[in-house]
Design a protein around this motif. Structure first.
Motif, PDB file in Angstrom:
ATOM      1  N   SER A 250       0.830  -1.198   0.000  1.00 49.38           N
ATOM      2  CA  SER A 250       0.000   0.000   0.000  1.00 49.38           C
ATOM      3  C   SER A 250       0.870   1.256   0.000  1.00 49.38           C
ATOM      4  N   GLY A 251       1.935   1.252   0.792  1.00 48.22           N
ATOM      5  CA  GLY A 251       2.845   2.398   0.818  1.00 48.22           C
ATOM      6  C   GLY A 251       3.490   2.644  -0.536  1.00 48.22           C
ATOM      7  N   PHE A 252       3.822   1.566  -1.226  1.00 46.95           N
ATOM      8  CA  PHE A 252       4.407   1.693  -2.564  1.00 46.95           C
ATOM      9  C   PHE A 252       3.392   2.311  -3.526  1.00 46.95           C
ATOM     10  N   GLU A 253       2.129   1.871  -3.433  1.00 50.60           N
ATOM     11  CA  GLU A 253       1.089   2.407  -4.304  1.00 50.60           C
ATOM     12  C   GLU A 253       0.837   3.890  -4.011  1.00 50.60           C
ATOM     13  N   VAL A 254       0.847   4.252  -2.732  1.00 43.91           N
ATOM     14  CA  VAL A 254       0.665   5.660  -2.354  1.00 43.91           C
ATOM     15  C   VAL A 254       1.767   6.520  -2.956  1.00 43.91           C
ATOM     16  N   GLY A 255       2.994   6.066  -2.849  1.00 45.92           N
ATOM     17  CA  GLY A 255       4.116   6.805  -3.431  1.00 45.92           C
ATOM     18  C   GLY A 255       3.984   6.935  -4.937  1.00 45.92           C
ATOM     19  N   HIS A 256       3.518   5.868  -5.567  1.00 47.74           N
ATOM     20  CA  HIS A 256       3.307   5.865  -7.017  1.00 47.74           C
ATOM     21  C   HIS A 256       2.268   6.920  -7.406  1.00 47.74           C
ATOM     22  N   VAL A 257       1.151   6.946  -6.679  1.00 45.60           N
ATOM     23  CA  VAL A 257       0.086   7.914  -6.964  1.00 45.60           C
ATOM     24  C   VAL A 257       0.577   9.338  -6.727  1.00 45.60           C
ATOM     25  N   GLU A 258       1.226   9.558  -5.598  1.00 43.92           N
ATOM     26  CA  GLU A 258       1.684  10.910  -5.266  1.00 43.92           C
ATOM     27  C   GLU A 258       2.690  11.417  -6.296  1.00 43.92           C
ATOM     28  N   ARG A 259       3.589  10.563  -6.713  1.00 42.10           N
ATOM     29  CA  ARG A 259       4.648  10.980  -7.643  1.00 42.10           C
ATOM     30  C   ARG A 259       4.080  11.289  -9.036  1.00 42.10           C
ATOM     31  N   LEU A 260       3.298  10.357  -9.583  1.00 44.38           N
ATOM     32  CA  LEU A 260       2.831  10.527 -10.958  1.00 44.38           C
ATOM     33  C   LEU A 260       1.680  11.522 -11.067  1.00 44.38           C
ATOM     34  N   LEU A 261       0.749  11.474 -10.123  1.00 39.71           N
ATOM     35  CA  LEU A 261      -0.353  12.423 -10.169  1.00 39.71           C
ATOM     36  C   LEU A 261       0.149  13.835  -9.870  1.00 39.71           C
ATOM     37  N   GLY A 262       1.115  13.933  -8.935  1.00 41.13           N
ATOM     38  CA  GLY A 262       1.716  15.233  -8.638  1.00 41.13           C
ATOM     39  C   GLY A 262       2.431  15.819  -9.839  1.00 41.13           C
ATOM     40  N   ALA A 263       3.134  14.963 -10.580  1.00 45.16           N
ATOM     41  CA  ALA A 263       3.824  15.441 -11.778  1.00 45.16           C
ATOM     42  C   ALA A 263       2.828  15.903 -12.838  1.00 45.16           C
ATOM     43  N   ALA A 264       1.692  15.214 -12.919  1.00 45.03           N
ATOM     44  CA  ALA A 264       0.694  15.569 -13.927  1.00 45.03           C
ATOM     45  C   ALA A 264       0.058  16.923 -13.658  1.00 45.03           C
ATOM     46  N   VAL A 265      -0.188  17.234 -12.371  1.00 49.62           N
ATOM     47  CA  VAL A 265      -0.821  18.524 -12.046  1.00 49.62           C
ATOM     48  C   VAL A 265       0.214  19.574 -11.676  1.00 49.62           C
ATOM     49  N   GLN A 266       1.495  19.180 -11.692  1.00 41.62           N
ATOM     50  CA  GLN A 266       2.605  20.087 -11.395  1.00 41.62           C
ATOM     51  C   GLN A 266       2.431  20.729 -10.014  1.00 41.62           C
ATOM     52  N   SER A 267       2.078  19.885  -9.058  1.00 40.37           N
ATOM     53  CA  SER A 267       1.895  20.351  -7.693  1.00 40.37           C
ATOM     54  C   SER A 267       2.005  19.161  -6.756  1.00 40.37           C
ATOM     55  N   GLN A 268       2.261  19.414  -5.478  1.00 45.23           N
ATOM     56  CA  GLN A 268       2.363  18.337  -4.504  1.00 45.23           C
ATOM     57  C   GLN A 268       1.005  17.691  -4.264  1.00 45.23           C
ATOM     58  N   VAL A 269       0.975  16.360  -4.302  1.00 43.73           N
ATOM     59  CA  VAL A 269      -0.244  15.599  -4.022  1.00 43.73           C
ATOM     60  C   VAL A 269       0.042  14.629  -2.879  1.00 43.73           C
ATOM     61  N   THR A 270      -0.822  14.608  -1.904  1.00 39.73           N
ATOM     62  CA  THR A 270      -0.700  13.673  -0.790  1.00 39.73           C
ATOM     63  C   THR A 270      -1.861  12.691  -0.849  1.00 39.73           C
ATOM     64  N   ALA A 271      -1.548  11.403  -0.850  1.00 41.81           N
ATOM     65  CA  ALA A 271      -2.574  10.365  -0.940  1.00 41.81           C
ATOM     66  C   ALA A 271      -2.557   9.500   0.311  1.00 41.81           C
ATOM     67  N   THR A 272      -3.628   8.770   0.507  1.00 35.53           N
ATOM     68  CA  THR A 272      -3.746   7.810   1.604  1.00 35.53           C
ATOM     69  C   THR A 272      -4.009   6.427   1.028  1.00 35.53           C
ATOM     70  N   GLY A 273      -3.296   5.441   1.535  1.00 32.03           N
ATOM     71  CA  GLY A 273      -3.558   4.057   1.160  1.00 32.03           C
ATOM     72  C   GLY A 273      -4.631   3.478   2.075  1.00 32.03           C
ATOM     73  N   VAL A 274      -5.581   2.780   1.500  1.00 32.75           N
ATOM     74  CA  VAL A 274      -6.643   2.143   2.277  1.00 32.75           C
ATOM     75  C   VAL A 274      -6.623   0.652   1.978  1.00 32.75           C
ATOM     76  N   ILE A 275      -6.366  -0.155   3.009  1.00 37.24           N
ATOM     77  CA  ILE A 275      -6.406  -1.605   2.869  1.00 37.24           C
ATOM     78  C   ILE A 275      -7.813  -2.054   3.266  1.00 37.24           C
ATOM     79  N   VAL A 276      -8.577  -2.508   2.293  1.00 39.98           N
ATOM     80  CA  VAL A 276      -9.965  -2.915   2.518  1.00 39.98           C
ATOM     81  C   VAL A 276      -9.981  -4.416   2.783  1.00 39.98           C
ATOM     82  N   VAL A 277     -10.308  -4.792   4.007  1.00 40.90           N
ATOM     83  CA  VAL A 277     -10.268  -6.192   4.421  1.00 40.90           C
ATOM     84  C   VAL A 277     -11.652  -6.810   4.195  1.00 40.90           C
ATOM     85  N   VAL A 278     -11.688  -7.885   3.412  1.00 40.65           N
ATOM     86  CA  VAL A 278     -12.954  -8.508   3.039  1.00 40.65           C
ATOM     87  C   VAL A 278     -13.332  -9.604   4.023  1.00 40.65           C
ATOM     88  N   ASP A 279     -14.528  -9.468   4.627  1.00 41.43           N
ATOM     89  CA  ASP A 279     -15.166 -10.513   5.431  1.00 41.43           C
ATOM     90  C   ASP A 279     -14.256 -11.106   6.514  1.00 41.43           C
TER      91      ASP A 279
END
Length: 288
Positions: free
Chosen positions: A152-181
């Motif tokens: 999840s931490g790796f995915e958060v970093g991936h989102v923050e880095r690429l989405l931040g580059a796309a909007v040319q601004s800092q983006v902070t994301a949260t990883g959510v681990i959804v536990v099923v049943d």
């Protein structure tokens, strides 16, 4: 729980959107056609297509199309689609993108959510009827360690880095681990940018989040997130499997039909046995 995400909107405006065929690329203009549960569906069909399917005679007697390999994955797909359906109930202020591609092309982010509450990278963890214990960087299921938090931490970093580059601004994301049943979930502490949420509580948890992004922020981030060029380079195609859901519905229908056939055979067998017992009892009475 992790603290909510925050982003600062670029005052210079939004970055460009990749149009279909622009710059010699074969990308579609949007990535919104990625299907929900893409990864687990692909895994399911890998097992399903490699199995020996029932013969006509076996189908006549209600032999299930699912095997010992595909049946657990079948349950995972049903759960993943249920989560996607629940996310569809979010109001129009939220945008949900499914099966977001990672740079390596090996895995997908199950769901990316962007709305007033922030930016969220969702990972679905299938641990039905098992005890989950989380403490800081440790995620244990029935005493066995899993790497959900690290992933999840790796995915958060991936989102923050690429989405931040796309909007040319800092983006902070949260990883959510959804536990099923799960049987139970005990959380003693998680990293700042990760939340652990049972699947049944997911939508309610999202609804109670405080507002952290303006409508303009959300629009800018969604615009960038829907552009394939934000996530992958011009060499890599966007994988789209629009027939996966239809194929899975066919499997569901077949499995249910097979179950109904088996029930009919059981009823027929019980009826025959009951009739035979009645005839035997009548014969005993007649010959006494």
């Amino acid at each position: 729980m992790a603290s909510g995400p925050r982003t600062d909107r670029n005052q210079n405006g939004m970055t460009h959107t990749l149009e279909a065929g622009a710059g010699g690329s074969g990308f579609p203009a949007s990535i919104t056609n990625r299907v929900a549960a893409h990864e687990v569906l692909t895994t399911f069909f890998r097992a399903h297509d490699g199995a020996q399917h029932p013969s006509a005679l076996a189908r006549f007697f209600g032999r299930d199309i699912l095997t010992s390999m595909s049946r657990p994955l079948y349950a995972d797909v049903r759960a993943a689609l249920a989560i996607a359906h629940a996310l569809d109930s979010l109001d129009d202020e939220w945008s949900v993108l499914h099966a977001m591609p990672m740079a390596t092309g090996e895995n997908n982010i199950d769901h990316l959510l962007i709305g007033p509450g922030g930016v969220f990278a969702l990972t679905v963890a299938y641990h039905s009827d098992e005890s989950v214990r989380v403490a800081q960087g440790s995620f244990e299921v029935a005493g066995s360690s899993h790497n959900h938090i690290r992933s999840s931490g790796f995915e958060v970093g991936h989102v923050e880095r690429l989405l931040g580059a796309a909007v040319q601004s800092q983006v902070t994301a949260t990883g959510v681990i959804v536990v099923v049943d799960p049987k139970s979930v005990v959380v003693h502490g998680v990293p700042r940018d990760v939340a652990i949420v049972p699947a049944d509580d997911l939508v309610a948890w999202l609804h109670q989040l405080p507002m952290r992004l303006s409508a303009m922020d959300v629009e800018q981030l969604v615009h960038a997130a829907e552009c394939p060029a934000t996530w992958i380079d011009g060499v890599m195609p966007v994988g789209v499997s629009t027939d996966l859901h239809a194929r899975f519905l066919d499997v569901v229908r077949y499995s249910r039909r097979a179950e109904n056939i088996r029930r009919l055979w059981i009823v027929a067998a019980i009826t025959v046995i009951a009739a035979a017992f009645s005839l035997w009892a009548c014969a005993l009475v007649m010959f006494e």
